[in-house]
Design a protein around this motif. Sequence first.
Motif, PDB file in Angstrom:
ATOM      1  N   PRO A   1      -1.070  -4.831   0.296  1.00 46.73           N
ATOM      2  CA  PRO A   1      -1.185  -3.467  -0.236  1.00 46.73           C
ATOM      3  C   PRO A   1      -2.283  -3.281  -1.284  1.00 46.73           C
ATOM      4  O   PRO A   1      -2.378  -2.211  -1.878  1.00 46.73           O
ATOM      5  CB  PRO A   1       0.188  -3.251  -0.858  1.00 46.73           C
ATOM      6  N   TYR A   2      -3.108  -4.308  -1.534  1.00 53.42           N
ATOM      7  CA  TYR A   2      -4.074  -4.242  -2.625  1.00 53.42           C
ATOM      8  C   TYR A   2      -5.261  -3.338  -2.286  1.00 53.42           C
ATOM      9  O   TYR A   2      -5.832  -2.696  -3.175  1.00 53.42           O
ATOM     10  CB  TYR A   2      -4.568  -5.657  -2.956  1.00 53.42           C
ATOM     11  N   ALA A   3      -5.620  -3.236  -1.008  1.00 54.91           N
ATOM     12  CA  ALA A   3      -6.769  -2.416  -0.627  1.00 54.91           C
ATOM     13  C   ALA A   3      -6.540  -0.948  -0.949  1.00 54.91           C
ATOM     14  O   ALA A   3      -7.469  -0.234  -1.359  1.00 54.91           O
ATOM     15  CB  ALA A   3      -7.062  -2.601   0.863  1.00 54.91           C
ATOM     16  N   SER A   4      -5.318  -0.466  -0.785  1.00 56.61           N
ATOM     17  CA  SER A   4      -5.012   0.942  -1.048  1.00 56.61           C
ATOM     18  C   SER A   4      -4.219   1.141  -2.332  1.00 56.61           C
ATOM     19  O   SER A   4      -3.700   2.239  -2.560  1.00 56.61           O
ATOM     20  CB  SER A   4      -4.226   1.514   0.143  1.00 56.61           C
ATOM     21  N   ALA A   5      -4.125   0.110  -3.159  1.00 56.09           N
ATOM     22  CA  ALA A   5      -3.363   0.221  -4.399  1.00 56.09           C
ATOM     23  C   ALA A   5      -4.078   1.119  -5.398  1.00 56.09           C
ATOM     24  O   ALA A   5      -5.305   1.286  -5.361  1.00 56.09           O
ATOM     25  CB  ALA A   5      -3.146  -1.160  -5.006  1.00 56.09           C
ATOM     26  N   ARG A   6      -3.320   1.689  -6.288  1.00 60.19           N
ATOM     27  CA  ARG A   6      -3.916   2.514  -7.343  1.00 60.19           C
ATOM     28  C   ARG A   6      -4.745   1.655  -8.275  1.00 60.19           C
ATOM     29  O   ARG A   6      -5.896   1.957  -8.572  1.00 60.19           O
ATOM     30  CB  ARG A   6      -2.813   3.230  -8.119  1.00 60.19           C
ATOM     31  N   ARG A   7      -4.145   0.542  -8.762  1.00 58.38           N
ATOM     32  CA  ARG A   7      -4.870  -0.404  -9.601  1.00 58.38           C
ATOM     33  C   ARG A   7      -4.368  -1.817  -9.311  1.00 58.38           C
ATOM     34  O   ARG A   7      -3.181  -2.017  -9.059  1.00 58.38           O
ATOM     35  CB  ARG A   7      -4.695  -0.100 -11.102  1.00 58.38           C
ATOM     36  N   VAL A   8      -5.302  -2.765  -9.353  1.00 60.36           N
ATOM     37  CA  VAL A   8      -4.958  -4.180  -9.218  1.00 60.36           C
ATOM     38  C   VAL A   8      -5.567  -4.902 -10.413  1.00 60.36           C
ATOM     39  O   VAL A   8      -6.786  -4.954 -10.568  1.00 60.36           O
ATOM     40  CB  VAL A   8      -5.494  -4.781  -7.911  1.00 60.36           C
ATOM     41  N   PHE A   9      -4.723  -5.429 -11.277  1.00 58.93           N
ATOM     42  CA  PHE A   9      -5.178  -6.103 -12.493  1.00 58.93           C
ATOM     43  C   PHE A   9      -5.420  -7.582 -12.179  1.00 58.93           C
ATOM     44  O   PHE A   9      -4.530  -8.275 -11.669  1.00 58.93           O
ATOM     45  CB  PHE A   9      -4.140  -5.967 -13.607  1.00 58.93           C
ATOM     46  N   TRP A  10      -6.610  -8.058 -12.498  1.00 60.06           N
ATOM     47  CA  TRP A  10      -6.992  -9.448 -12.280  1.00 60.06           C
ATOM     48  C   TRP A  10      -7.017 -10.161 -13.636  1.00 60.06           C
ATOM     49  O   TRP A  10      -7.893  -9.896 -14.459  1.00 60.06           O
ATOM     50  CB  TRP A  10      -8.363  -9.537 -11.603  1.00 60.06           C
ATOM     51  N   ILE A  11      -6.056 -11.068 -13.842  1.00 58.42           N
ATOM     52  CA  ILE A  11      -6.018 -11.857 -15.077  1.00 58.42           C
ATOM     53  C   ILE A  11      -6.798 -13.145 -14.842  1.00 58.42           C
ATOM     54  O   ILE A  11      -6.456 -13.938 -13.962  1.00 58.42           O
ATOM     55  CB  ILE A  11      -4.565 -12.175 -15.492  1.00 58.42           C
ATOM     56  N   VAL A  12      -7.856 -13.337 -15.617  1.00 60.58           N
ATOM     57  CA  VAL A  12      -8.710 -14.523 -15.467  1.00 60.58           C
ATOM     58  C   VAL A  12      -9.011 -15.085 -16.851  1.00 60.58           C
ATOM     59  O   VAL A  12      -8.876 -14.394 -17.871  1.00 60.58           O
ATOM     60  CB  VAL A  12     -10.038 -14.174 -14.747  1.00 60.58           C
ATOM     61  N   ASP A  13      -9.442 -16.361 -16.878  1.00 59.88           N
ATOM     62  CA  ASP A  13      -9.840 -16.951 -18.144  1.00 59.88           C
ATOM     63  C   ASP A  13     -11.327 -16.690 -18.363  1.00 59.88           C
ATOM     64  O   ASP A  13     -11.916 -15.825 -17.717  1.00 59.88           O
ATOM     65  CB  ASP A  13      -9.501 -18.451 -18.177  1.00 59.88           C
ATOM     66  N   ASN A  14     -11.938 -17.433 -19.267  1.00 58.87           N
ATOM     67  CA  ASN A  14     -13.327 -17.195 -19.624  1.00 58.87           C
ATOM     68  C   ASN A  14     -14.273 -18.198 -18.973  1.00 58.87           C
ATOM     69  O   ASN A  14     -15.297 -18.570 -19.552  1.00 58.87           O
ATOM     70  CB  ASN A  14     -13.480 -17.219 -21.151  1.00 58.87           C
ATOM     71  N   GLY A  15     -13.938 -18.643 -17.754  1.00 58.24           N
ATOM     72  CA  GLY A  15     -14.822 -19.523 -17.019  1.00 58.24           C
ATOM     73  C   GLY A  15     -16.119 -18.821 -16.630  1.00 58.24           C
ATOM     74  O   GLY A  15     -16.193 -17.588 -16.580  1.00 58.24           O
ATOM     75  N   SER A  16     -17.132 -19.609 -16.330  1.00 58.18           N
ATOM     76  CA  SER A  16     -18.460 -19.049 -16.071  1.00 58.18           C
ATOM     77  C   SER A  16     -18.491 -18.150 -14.829  1.00 58.18           C
ATOM     78  O   SER A  16     -19.372 -17.309 -14.702  1.00 58.18           O
ATOM     79  CB  SER A  16     -19.476 -20.191 -15.909  1.00 58.18           C
TER      80      SER A  16
END
Length: 379
Positions: free
Chosen positions: A257-272
């Motif tokens: 359902p991510y393609a048509s989702a309102r928002r998808v939050f991506w939690i990532v670290d500070n890698g390059s």
Amino acid sequence: MLTASERHRLKKMAYGHKTPHQGRQRATIVLLAARGRSNARIAAQTRMHVDTVRTWRGRFVAGGLPALADRKRSGRPVSFSALQVAEVKALACQLPAETGTPLSRWSCPELAREVVARAIAPAISASTVRRWLKADAIKPWQHQSWIFIRDPDFRAKAARVLDLYARTFDGTLLDEDEYVISADEKTSIQARCRCHPTLAPGQARAMRVNHEYDRGGALAYLAAYDVHRARVFGRCEPQTGIVPFMNLATQVMTTEPYASARRVFWIVDNGSSHRGKKAIDRLTRMFPNAVMVHTPMHASWTNQIEIFFSIVQRKVVSPNDFTNLREVRDRLRAFEDRYNATAQPFQWRFTTSDLDELLARLDRHTLGQQEESSARPAA
């Protein structure tokens, strides 16, 4: 005459399996004496000296059941004063470099030598030092790595991640068509082909893995984990980088359902591969409904994908015995299917309240160290 209570307790002492041997003998003497038997007969029956029987009969008559216990003894005179014990513990709580000793950390034998060299005590054994330190759980020979918080916005960044785990963003609850993805890379998974086949475990024998191996190359494993749906998307790449990470993002964001989702939050670290404002703009430009959220600097422990990577390390990678990289890829892909079939969301319990308590405790610790440092006299 014995009372019913005394007789019951004496029988329990005389016949109890956990009663010390001496206690059983003394209780037996009193029970036999209560039956009217003489000292000589009791001594013959219990195979003890008659003087011993006389002694414990007399003590019981004088003091009852408490008199059957050993009397307090003065014992050997104390060899070390309380001040000496305190000085040894204080020395163990100092870094060897602070005392001018060329050691990285203390051991009990080294502490014993230093105590004698400083004239804290004329002689002391390593076992004595170990016993004193054990009383206060002091283990100077152990060390633990840690990272001090350097990010000035640590609280705000960490709280935003923790709120997303609780399905909240900027104080507003997430809708049903909003999702939280935790993503990162596991670098350099090697294919180690063992020079002898791994032996399966058997009776009283663990699995045996040969120490020697041939290198079959290495790959990077990128994964995205839906925090609330417990679904993993993974892919193998020759190495990490911006392009491999965007390939992972495309793999997820082009799937429902991510393609048509309102928002998808991506939690990532500070890698390059996904650091800073450029990474945020890059992801948003390609997928307008994607929102990148960075964890604080050196705080990957707030990223739930690290939990999944630890599972992969334990259940898939270790012990590392693969014929080639294709076997590594196939096993990782098969494990994803197996995991997604039964996985449940992680029971994440660390909240913003716990975060505030942690930061307050660190502040108190830092303040205490600063006060201690300022109180020390200059060398």
